[in-house]
Write a protein that holds these residues in place. Sequence first.
Motif, PDB file in Angstrom:
ATOM      1  N   TRP A  92      14.329   0.667  -7.120  1.00 54.25           N
ATOM      2  CA  TRP A  92      13.549   1.562  -7.751  1.00 54.25           C
ATOM      3  C   TRP A  92      14.679   3.208  -7.572  1.00 54.25           C
ATOM      4  O   TRP A  92      14.693   3.849  -8.369  1.00 54.25           O
ATOM      5  N   ALA A  93      15.355   3.161  -6.427  1.00 51.23           N
ATOM      6  CA  ALA A  93      16.284   4.182  -5.997  1.00 51.23           C
ATOM      7  C   ALA A  93      17.180   4.074  -7.060  1.00 51.23           C
ATOM      8  O   ALA A  93      17.777   5.407  -7.280  1.00 51.23           O
ATOM      9  N   GLN A  94      17.609   2.977  -7.665  1.00 56.98           N
ATOM     10  CA  GLN A  94      18.691   2.923  -8.703  1.00 56.98           C
ATOM     11  C   GLN A  94      18.220   3.100 -10.069  1.00 56.98           C
ATOM     12  O   GLN A  94      18.796   3.685 -10.955  1.00 56.98           O
ATOM     13  N   TYR A 103      13.459   9.323  -7.659  1.00 59.80           N
ATOM     14  CA  TYR A 103      12.656   8.587  -6.845  1.00 59.80           C
ATOM     15  C   TYR A 103      12.432   9.171  -5.455  1.00 59.80           C
ATOM     16  O   TYR A 103      13.340   9.905  -4.858  1.00 59.80           O
ATOM     17  N   GLN A 104      11.139   8.921  -5.061  1.00 61.90           N
ATOM     18  CA  GLN A 104      10.712   9.341  -3.806  1.00 61.90           C
ATOM     19  C   GLN A 104      10.213   7.940  -2.985  1.00 61.90           C
ATOM     20  O   GLN A 104       9.216   7.192  -3.760  1.00 61.90           O
ATOM     21  N   GLN A 105      10.361   7.580  -1.872  1.00 64.62           N
ATOM     22  CA  GLN A 105       9.922   6.357  -1.319  1.00 64.62           C
ATOM     23  C   GLN A 105       8.302   6.405  -1.261  1.00 64.62           C
ATOM     24  O   GLN A 105       7.853   7.771  -0.773  1.00 64.62           O
ATOM     25  N   PRO A 106       7.573   5.642  -1.482  1.00 63.89           N
ATOM     26  CA  PRO A 106       6.259   5.599  -0.903  1.00 63.89           C
ATOM     27  C   PRO A 106       5.941   5.305   0.631  1.00 63.89           C
ATOM     28  O   PRO A 106       7.213   5.494   1.175  1.00 63.89           O
ATOM     29  N   GLN A 107       5.030   5.754   1.091  1.00 65.11           N
ATOM     30  CA  GLN A 107       4.897   5.681   2.749  1.00 65.11           C
ATOM     31  C   GLN A 107       4.912   4.148   2.857  1.00 65.11           C
ATOM     32  O   GLN A 107       5.126   3.317   2.026  1.00 65.11           O
ATOM     33  N   PRO A 108       5.239   3.844   4.102  1.00 67.41           N
ATOM     34  CA  PRO A 108       5.508   2.244   4.266  1.00 67.41           C
ATOM     35  C   PRO A 108       4.171   1.528   4.180  1.00 67.41           C
ATOM     36  O   PRO A 108       2.971   2.006   4.074  1.00 67.41           O
ATOM     37  N   VAL A 109       4.424   0.257   3.571  1.00 71.74           N
ATOM     38  CA  VAL A 109       3.689  -0.615   3.118  1.00 71.74           C
ATOM     39  C   VAL A 109       2.628  -0.722   4.302  1.00 71.74           C
ATOM     40  O   VAL A 109       2.936  -1.180   5.435  1.00 71.74           O
ATOM     41  N   GLY A 170       4.710  -0.619  -8.590  1.00 75.61           N
ATOM     42  CA  GLY A 170       4.724  -0.220  -9.873  1.00 75.61           C
ATOM     43  C   GLY A 170       3.945   1.214 -10.144  1.00 75.61           C
ATOM     44  O   GLY A 170       3.971   2.050 -10.786  1.00 75.61           O
ATOM     45  N   HIS A 171       2.649   1.009  -9.429  1.00 73.13           N
ATOM     46  CA  HIS A 171       1.811   2.255  -9.686  1.00 73.13           C
ATOM     47  C   HIS A 171       2.245   3.506  -8.717  1.00 73.13           C
ATOM     48  O   HIS A 171       2.086   4.574  -9.231  1.00 73.13           O
ATOM     49  N   HIS A 172       3.121   3.352  -7.689  1.00 70.37           N
ATOM     50  CA  HIS A 172       3.567   4.435  -6.916  1.00 70.37           C
ATOM     51  C   HIS A 172       4.690   4.905  -8.181  1.00 70.37           C
ATOM     52  O   HIS A 172       4.935   6.192  -8.176  1.00 70.37           O
ATOM     53  N   VAL A 173       5.443   4.247  -8.881  1.00 68.16           N
ATOM     54  CA  VAL A 173       6.521   4.722  -9.865  1.00 68.16           C
ATOM     55  C   VAL A 173       5.584   5.660 -10.731  1.00 68.16           C
ATOM     56  O   VAL A 173       5.914   6.745 -11.098  1.00 68.16           O
ATOM     57  N   GLN A 174       4.608   5.042 -11.406  1.00 73.55           N
ATOM     58  CA  GLN A 174       3.519   5.664 -12.160  1.00 73.55           C
ATOM     59  C   GLN A 174       3.101   7.148 -11.467  1.00 73.55           C
ATOM     60  O   GLN A 174       2.940   8.060 -12.246  1.00 73.55           O
TER      61      GLN A 174
END
Length: 293
Positions: A92-94, A103-109, A170-174
């Motif tokens: 997703w960074a690419q 793109y911003q990273q989500p918090q750690p899973v 994918g929800h984080h991307v949304q």
Amino acid sequence: MTFNDNANIGGGRVSKRGRNTGIAVGGGGLGVIALFLLSQFLGADLTGLAGGQPAAEPGSVSNLAECTTGAQANADVECRMKGAAASLDTYWAQELPRLGVAYQQPQPVALFTGSTGTGCGAASAATGPFYCPPDATIYLDTAFFDDLRTRFGSSGGPLAEMYVVAHEWGHHVQNLTGVLAQSQDGQTGAASNSVRVELQADCFAGAWTGAATTNTDDNGVTFLKPITQAQLRDALSAASAVGDDRIQAATQGQVNPEGWTHGSSEQRQRWFSTGLEQGAGACDTFAAGDAEL
């Protein structure tokens, strides 16, 4: 889908929470029982929840520092989650900037056992995996993967497990694109915004799957080996298992498309396949006509 043994998964951002002695209850008073009931009808996903209290402090936290190689990801489910996170972050960074969004990273899973507090309120093992927008975190009790097979009828397998994480990613991307907030209108039905959100997340999961064997770690080693047809069937089986029609038939004895929030088994499989074959750029479910969903 199998990791290359020497792939470096050490950059995967995953935390493992110890069992809490107390959990926050937020999201408008939604507690463990309410979340459990919702999870049965939302296909084990609570993306729409918001406004919860800050997460309770976990009893202990580990970043799974011992998980560093693809060989470990192949042998251990928690290391597999860390490997999936490393690959998804890289993809997703690419990919997201190509779609015009930073793109911003989500918090750690957050892997947990039993129960935990979240920015969306309390969560338990019965809740199932979900993404919480207020704290940008994916929550997952890996015991759900057993439920996916024994209760929902999926064939299981590593790619089925990683499909679950990729869907929530994918929800984080949304969340980053603004789609998630724009679609929370409370409507249900086969062509509702709620269903479009979920089908897009399935499509995004497929897009990652299609590109995963070309994503490389910092040393230029591909994270994953080429997908096999058996592994692909496992992923499609997982997508089918959490279709609204299948869950309604099992829990209510009948299918009511007007109550759908995630899409039918056929829709979920088809949009996963669309992402797999055409990439993330083909995942605009909001542009699709009702008959095209």
